[in-house]
Design a protein around this motif. Sequence first.
Motif, PDB file in Angstrom:
ATOM      1  N   UNK A   8       0.830  -1.202   0.000  1.00 47.67           N
ATOM      2  CA  UNK A   8       0.000   0.000   0.000  1.00 47.67           C
ATOM      3  C   UNK A   8       0.860   1.246   0.000  1.00 47.67           C
ATOM      4  N   UNK A   9       1.843   1.177   0.812  1.00 48.76           N
ATOM      5  CA  UNK A   9       2.715   2.328   0.914  1.00 48.76           C
ATOM      6  C   UNK A   9       3.320   2.647  -0.446  1.00 48.76           C
ATOM      7  N   UNK A  60       3.261  10.703  -4.806  1.00 51.60           N
ATOM      8  CA  UNK A  60       4.581  11.310  -4.862  1.00 51.60           C
ATOM      9  C   UNK A  60       5.306  11.096  -3.558  1.00 51.60           C
ATOM     10  N   UNK A  61       6.507  11.491  -3.550  1.00 51.26           N
ATOM     11  CA  UNK A  61       7.329  11.133  -2.409  1.00 51.26           C
ATOM     12  C   UNK A  61       7.076  11.937  -1.151  1.00 51.26           C
ATOM     13  N   UNK A  62       7.015  13.151  -1.295  1.00 47.35           N
ATOM     14  CA  UNK A  62       6.972  13.962  -0.081  1.00 47.35           C
ATOM     15  C   UNK A  62       5.644  13.985   0.659  1.00 47.35           C
ATOM     16  N   UNK A  63       4.618  13.552  -0.002  1.00 46.09           N
ATOM     17  CA  UNK A  63       3.274  13.764   0.574  1.00 46.09           C
ATOM     18  C   UNK A  63       2.875  12.705   1.562  1.00 46.09           C
ATOM     19  N   UNK A  64       3.627  12.565   2.555  1.00 41.29           N
ATOM     20  CA  UNK A  64       3.361  11.471   3.501  1.00 41.29           C
ATOM     21  C   UNK A  64       2.004  11.611   4.134  1.00 41.29           C
ATOM     22  N   UNK A  75      -3.389   9.605   4.708  1.00 42.22           N
ATOM     23  CA  UNK A  75      -4.844   9.812   4.696  1.00 42.22           C
ATOM     24  C   UNK A  75      -5.525   8.854   3.746  1.00 42.22           C
ATOM     25  N   UNK A  76      -4.947   8.709   2.610  1.00 45.60           N
ATOM     26  CA  UNK A  76      -5.627   7.901   1.598  1.00 45.60           C
ATOM     27  C   UNK A  76      -5.492   6.405   1.829  1.00 45.60           C
ATOM     28  N   UNK A 136       2.034   6.739  11.494  1.00 46.70           N
ATOM     29  CA  UNK A 136       1.939   8.162  11.247  1.00 46.70           C
ATOM     30  C   UNK A 136       2.648   8.442   9.926  1.00 46.70           C
ATOM     31  N   UNK A 137       2.418   9.586   9.412  1.00 44.24           N
ATOM     32  CA  UNK A 137       3.095   9.962   8.171  1.00 44.24           C
ATOM     33  C   UNK A 137       4.599   9.760   8.276  1.00 44.24           C
ATOM     34  N   UNK A 138       5.112  10.122   9.372  1.00 45.90           N
ATOM     35  CA  UNK A 138       6.563   9.944   9.502  1.00 45.90           C
ATOM     36  C   UNK A 138       6.927   8.482   9.512  1.00 45.90           C
TER      37      UNK A 138
END
Length: 500
Positions: free
Chosen positions: A377-378, A386-390, A395-396, A405-407
């Motif tokens: 999924x990741x 894209x890469x930066x949009x963690x 969220x998606x 978490x995003x991080x």
Amino acid sequence: MDKQAHFHKKVANMKCQRVKKEESFVSALEDEAIEVENLLAEPKNEHVSVDGVLSFGGENLGKGLQMDDFACGFGYGLRTNSGGLDSNTTQEGEDLQLEVLDGFLDEVEEVDDLEATHGLSNACEDFLLDIEFEKVELISGPHVGSYVGNSSSESQSPGLSGSSNGAVGISESSTVTIPASECKNGAINKALTCELHGGFRSKCGCQTPAEDLASLELRKFDDFDNDDKSFLEASKIGGVLREKRLRKPTRRYIEEVSNKKPKCLKGREKYLAAATKDTSMKVRSHSELHNVRRRALTVVHGEKPLRVTSIQSVSEVRARRGRPKKQATKQAPILAPESDEEPLSSDSEDDRVTKKKSKKHDRRKHQRMWTLSEVMKLVDGISDHGIGRWTDIKRNLFSASAYRTPIDLRDKWRNLLRASGAQKASKKGVEQKQEHALRPLPTSLLKRVRELAKIHPYPRVRMSKKSSLGQVAPLMLPGPSKGAPSNLGGGRTVRRKNCT
DNA sequence: ATTAGGG
DNA sequence: CCCTAAT
């Protein structure tokens, strides 16, 4: 027998204290969870004592086990109470003690802590089990029910005896009562309790989870000989434990504790965490233990609807670990988060257990294994967003999972890159260790990772790796050219976002 | 509030 | 995973 008397006294003191504490405890709850630390520290003591009592009291081994479970739960409750006031420890009045006891029992019922207690119980199950196991063995060897019998089960508490026997079916209130009465009556039991308490008492000040061991040790001693010797041993252990305890408080831990809002809940959580830690060390191996644990859980469930809540909270805690998740924390279905992934869904508890087992030493606070599906999924998410949009990815794709978490996603990606050998590994002929990696990543996945890695180099080392597939642009420099040409050798189309 | 980077 | 700095 002198000793017995002595112990008796001690016990009495303890009881009084306990009761008192309870009252104060309630108030404390209302005010705030300030006492949490104390609670954590104390609970165990109580718990231990109870446990020991129960085991001794139990005429049948089997019973003993069941009781243990209960003891655990109820023990926590007691401990909670005790948290309130540590200062007034000693009271001479044995009479007082009796009265208090009765009152105590009643109060116990009222106490809303029950929920918390249960949750806690769940957490500490493992620990209990362990203890139980050892205890059983010990008991079986030497003399089991001799003193038990003498320890008048009836005592002051009404109807307790009956319930005590029927361990499983008992309600929390009854459970509490039983141990107390037994403890008081049984000289040996008392002695044990006293010892334990005495040992633990000193360290009460700080909160530490390492007591399991101590409790075990103590119990052992008790079983073998209830002589001065045992007492001494106990004291010793207590001292040792105390030292251990002192160095405990971690930043995060403190943070959690100090957290303001949910007093009960908070405490519960914390407690749970602590218990968990302990558990990890212990490791429950025997099927018997397992069974017991199971049973305990069941009981909890059946007992009250409230239990459910507690359990939920537990799960939640585990799931979201320390971090506060916005949505998840809010109202997300506690159990839901995990279910988002197939592998996870099957075993919420199991997962946790496994994790624990795998790493005895509490590495970081807690970490969750990344499942294959998660990784996929990741990767998909990265491809899409894209890469930066963690955060977007989170969220998606991982909105359902409270953890991650995003991080975390980013970290995982980083790890993936490293694992895939995209970074610098390619430079050398060494294939790195992806092959013998602990968790074999599917080739397909790896491939994708590689692709993505090419597309956007996470770490700022983008220059070295383009060689392998570097087609058009040797270096993807920021600029107009960058937007279009993302498709590298791999047929896969990845649309990356232009960063302005 | 997010992200990047390092431990 | 956790933490800190930079945006």
